[in-house]
Design a protein around this motif. Structure first.
Motif, PDB file in Angstrom:
ATOM      1  N   GLY A  35     -14.255   7.232 -16.892  1.00 29.48           N
ATOM      2  CA  GLY A  35     -12.876   6.958 -16.499  1.00 29.48           C
ATOM      3  C   GLY A  35     -11.826   7.614 -17.377  1.00 29.48           C
ATOM      4  N   ILE A  36     -12.162   8.775 -17.938  1.00 29.01           N
ATOM      5  CA  ILE A  36     -11.211   9.469 -18.820  1.00 29.01           C
ATOM      6  C   ILE A  36     -10.052  10.044 -18.009  1.00 29.01           C
ATOM      7  CG2 ILE A  36     -10.969  11.177 -20.669  1.00 29.01           C
ATOM      8  CD1 ILE A  36     -12.990   8.869 -21.185  1.00 29.01           C
ATOM      9  N   TYR A  37     -10.325  10.425 -16.777  1.00 24.14           N
ATOM     10  CA  TYR A  37      -9.293  10.934 -15.872  1.00 24.14           C
ATOM     11  C   TYR A  37      -9.363  10.142 -14.568  1.00 24.14           C
ATOM     12  CZ  TYR A  37      -8.676  14.861 -19.045  1.00 24.14           C
ATOM     13  OH  TYR A  37      -8.415  15.623 -20.151  1.00 24.14           O
ATOM     14  N   PRO A  38      -8.267  10.049 -13.819  1.00 28.04           N
ATOM     15  CA  PRO A  38      -8.255   9.285 -12.567  1.00 28.04           C
ATOM     16  C   PRO A  38      -9.289   9.807 -11.561  1.00 28.04           C
ATOM     17  CG  PRO A  38      -6.014   9.843 -13.252  1.00 28.04           C
ATOM     18  CD  PRO A  38      -6.940  10.617 -14.150  1.00 28.04           C
ATOM     19  N   CYS A  39      -9.864   8.898 -10.799  1.00 25.28           N
ATOM     20  CA  CYS A  39     -10.895   9.251  -9.811  1.00 25.28           C
ATOM     21  C   CYS A  39     -10.399  10.257  -8.780  1.00 25.28           C
ATOM     22  CB  CYS A  39     -11.387   7.992  -9.098  1.00 25.28           C
ATOM     23  SG  CYS A  39     -12.260   6.834 -10.156  1.00 25.28           S
ATOM     24  N   ASP A  40      -9.098  10.169  -8.448  1.00 23.06           N
ATOM     25  CA  ASP A  40      -8.586  11.051  -7.403  1.00 23.06           C
ATOM     26  C   ASP A  40      -8.399  12.496  -7.875  1.00 23.06           C
ATOM     27  OD1 ASP A  40      -6.344  10.814  -9.000  1.00 23.06           O
ATOM     28  OD2 ASP A  40      -5.106   9.794  -7.501  1.00 23.06           O
ATOM     29  N   GLN A  41      -8.705  12.756  -9.147  1.00 23.62           N
ATOM     30  CA  GLN A  41      -8.642  14.123  -9.666  1.00 23.62           C
ATOM     31  C   GLN A  41     -10.016  14.797  -9.659  1.00 23.62           C
ATOM     32  OE1 GLN A  41      -6.605  14.422 -13.448  1.00 23.62           O
ATOM     33  NE2 GLN A  41      -4.798  13.352 -12.695  1.00 23.62           N
ATOM     34  N   PHE A  42     -10.962  14.187  -8.946  1.00 22.21           N
ATOM     35  CA  PHE A  42     -12.316  14.753  -8.858  1.00 22.21           C
ATOM     36  C   PHE A  42     -12.684  14.996  -7.409  1.00 22.21           C
ATOM     37  CE2 PHE A  42     -12.151  12.749 -12.958  1.00 22.21           C
ATOM     38  CZ  PHE A  42     -12.966  13.516 -13.777  1.00 22.21           C
ATOM     39  N   GLU A  43     -13.533  16.013  -7.209  1.00 24.27           N
ATOM     40  CA  GLU A  43     -14.019  16.324  -5.876  1.00 24.27           C
ATOM     41  C   GLU A  43     -15.543  16.414  -5.891  1.00 24.27           C
ATOM     42  OE1 GLU A  43     -11.917  19.898  -5.089  1.00 24.27           O
ATOM     43  OE2 GLU A  43     -13.096  21.128  -6.489  1.00 24.27           O
ATOM     44  N   ARG A  44     -16.152  16.179  -4.745  1.00 21.38           N
ATOM     45  CA  ARG A  44     -17.605  16.125  -4.652  1.00 21.38           C
ATOM     46  C   ARG A  44     -18.212  17.525  -4.539  1.00 21.38           C
ATOM     47  NH1 ARG A  44     -19.343  10.939  -3.621  1.00 21.38           N
ATOM     48  NH2 ARG A  44     -17.679   9.464  -3.101  1.00 21.38           N
ATOM     49  N   LYS A  45     -19.338  17.705  -5.264  1.00 25.33           N
ATOM     50  CA  LYS A  45     -20.114  18.937  -5.187  1.00 25.33           C
ATOM     51  C   LYS A  45     -21.597  18.573  -5.120  1.00 25.33           C
ATOM     52  CE  LYS A  45     -16.693  21.960  -6.006  1.00 25.33           C
ATOM     53  NZ  LYS A  45     -16.304  23.046  -5.079  1.00 25.33           N
ATOM     54  N   GLN A  46     -22.377  19.384  -4.443  1.00 25.87           N
ATOM     55  CA  GLN A  46     -23.814  19.191  -4.380  1.00 25.87           C
ATOM     56  C   GLN A  46     -24.505  20.097  -5.398  1.00 25.87           C
ATOM     57  OE1 GLN A  46     -25.455  16.914  -2.383  1.00 25.87           O
ATOM     58  NE2 GLN A  46     -23.397  16.208  -1.799  1.00 25.87           N
ATOM     59  N   LYS A  47     -25.314  19.497  -6.267  1.00 25.77           N
ATOM     60  CA  LYS A  47     -26.036  20.277  -7.280  1.00 25.77           C
ATOM     61  C   LYS A  47     -27.195  19.446  -7.801  1.00 25.77           C
ATOM     62  CE  LYS A  47     -26.542  23.922  -9.920  1.00 25.77           C
ATOM     63  NZ  LYS A  47     -26.882  25.242  -9.354  1.00 25.77           N
ATOM     64  N   TYR A  48     -28.316  20.091  -8.075  1.00 22.64           N
ATOM     65  CA  TYR A  48     -29.515  19.426  -8.602  1.00 22.64           C
ATOM     66  C   TYR A  48     -30.030  18.338  -7.651  1.00 22.64           C
ATOM     67  CZ  TYR A  48     -27.352  21.443 -12.794  1.00 22.64           C
ATOM     68  OH  TYR A  48     -26.730  22.288 -13.699  1.00 22.64           O
ATOM     69  N   GLY A  49     -29.754  18.476  -6.361  1.00 24.36           N
ATOM     70  CA  GLY A  49     -30.168  17.461  -5.410  1.00 24.36           C
ATOM     71  C   GLY A  49     -29.353  16.189  -5.502  1.00 24.36           C
ATOM     72  N   LEU A  50     -28.183  16.276  -6.131  1.00 20.30           N
ATOM     73  CA  LEU A  50     -27.312  15.116  -6.324  1.00 20.30           C
ATOM     74  C   LEU A  50     -25.906  15.424  -5.815  1.00 20.30           C
ATOM     75  CD1 LEU A  50     -28.264  14.309 -10.039  1.00 20.30           C
ATOM     76  CD2 LEU A  50     -29.098  13.088  -8.015  1.00 20.30           C
ATOM     77  N   THR A  51     -25.154  14.386  -5.518  1.00 19.32           N
ATOM     78  CA  THR A  51     -23.729  14.536  -5.245  1.00 19.32           C
ATOM     79  C   THR A  51     -22.990  14.261  -6.549  1.00 19.32           C
ATOM     80  OG1 THR A  51     -23.981  13.817  -2.960  1.00 19.32           O
ATOM     81  CG2 THR A  51     -21.762  13.728  -3.895  1.00 19.32           C
ATOM     82  N   LEU A  52     -22.325  15.279  -7.093  1.00 18.96           N
ATOM     83  CA  LEU A  52     -21.661  15.165  -8.385  1.00 18.96           C
ATOM     84  C   LEU A  52     -20.148  15.280  -8.215  1.00 18.96           C
ATOM     85  CD1 LEU A  52     -24.104  17.387 -10.470  1.00 18.96           C
ATOM     86  CD2 LEU A  52     -24.141  14.909 -10.181  1.00 18.96           C
ATOM     87  N   LEU A  53     -19.423  14.745  -9.195  1.00 18.49           N
ATOM     88  CA  LEU A  53     -17.966  14.799  -9.170  1.00 18.49           C
ATOM     89  C   LEU A  53     -17.478  15.795 -10.222  1.00 18.49           C
ATOM     90  CD1 LEU A  53     -16.505  12.840  -7.173  1.00 18.49           C
ATOM     91  CD2 LEU A  53     -18.739  11.972  -7.879  1.00 18.49           C
ATOM     92  N   VAL A  54     -16.622  16.725  -9.801  1.00 16.62           N
ATOM     93  CA  VAL A  54     -16.054  17.699 -10.733  1.00 16.62           C
ATOM     94  C   VAL A  54     -14.533  17.674 -10.614  1.00 16.62           C
ATOM     95  CG1 VAL A  54     -18.085  19.186 -10.662  1.00 16.62           C
ATOM     96  CG2 VAL A  54     -16.219  19.603  -9.079  1.00 16.62           C
ATOM     97  N   THR A  55     -13.870  17.986 -11.698  1.00 11.13           N
ATOM     98  CA  THR A  55     -12.414  17.888 -11.722  1.00 11.13           C
ATOM     99  C   THR A  55     -11.762  18.909 -10.788  1.00 11.13           C
ATOM    100  OG1 THR A  55     -10.443  17.930 -13.121  1.00 11.13           O
ATOM    101  CG2 THR A  55     -12.204  19.463 -13.691  1.00 11.13           C
TER     102      THR A  55
END
Length: 202
Positions: A35-55
């Motif tokens: 929670g260092i940055y607000p959730c709405d500043q991240f977008e979903r990406k697919q990598k390593y067979g996972l759904t990850l959040l990147v800024t």
């Protein structure tokens, strides 16, 4: 154990790219999960067979990319010892979490050497670490204060350091910390061992 075909085998340069890419997703995962940055500043990406959040924040992206660009260069020259992600209280600067990634490499390896591991094997190992980062909210103390983060890179003493980089103290946690060892992954050419230290609840 199967040996990778040399036409597809991972070289030192390829290994450095894999490790750098892991940090891109790993650091973003830490920032989101803690929670260092607000959730709405991240977008979903697919990598390593996972759904990850990147800024999606341009300034944060630029900072991370700048650090990782230099990290990639140092991984290619095998002078990186560890990468630290410091989470600090924005008000007083005290370190509340310290994510440490020790990096080992065989100095005798050359650019011509190849890994005997497949990219799928390596990605499975990385997936396990990312899952641990995601699960960290279950065992790390809740962060109530507004926090900032900083990335530190430890290199060999003879490293050629750009002028834009400055020396820093270790940003250790004061007055006692608990350390949780995490998984590791290896490309055969680089090995990354993870752990997180956190401040005890008052």
């Amino acid at each position: 154990m199967s040996t990778a075909n040399h036409s597809n085998a991972i070289t030192l340069r390829g290994s450095a790219k894999i490790v750098t890419e892991f940090f891109a997703y790993g650091v973003n995962s830490i920032l989101y999960q803690r929670g260092i940055y607000p959730c709405d500043q991240f977008e979903r990406k697919q990598k390593y067979g996972l759904t990850l959040l990147v800024t999606s924040d341009p300034d944060l992206k630029n900072y991370i990319n700048r650090v990782l660009g230099q990290l990639n260069d140092w991984l290619n020259t095998k002078i990186v010892q560890k990468v630290i992600v410091v989470v600090a209280d924005a008000e007083n600067g005290d370190t509340v979490e310290r994510w440490q990634f020790d990096i080992e490499c065989d100095k005798s390896e050359t650019a011509a050497n190849h890994s005997n591991k497949s990219e799928k094997e390596i990605n499975n190992e990385i997936q396990a670490i990312i899952r641990q980062i995601t699960a960290s909210v279950s065992f790390l103390p809740m962060i109530n204060a507004q926090c900032t983060f900083e990335m530190l890179i430890y290199t060999d003493k003879d490293a050629d350091v750009p002028e834009a980089w400055t020396e820093s103290d270790a940003k250790m946690i004061q007055n006692g910390a608990e350390v949780f060892p995490m998984r590791q992954f290896s490309t055969d050419l680089h090995t990354v061992k993870a752990a997180v230290a956190f401040k005890h609840d008052a």
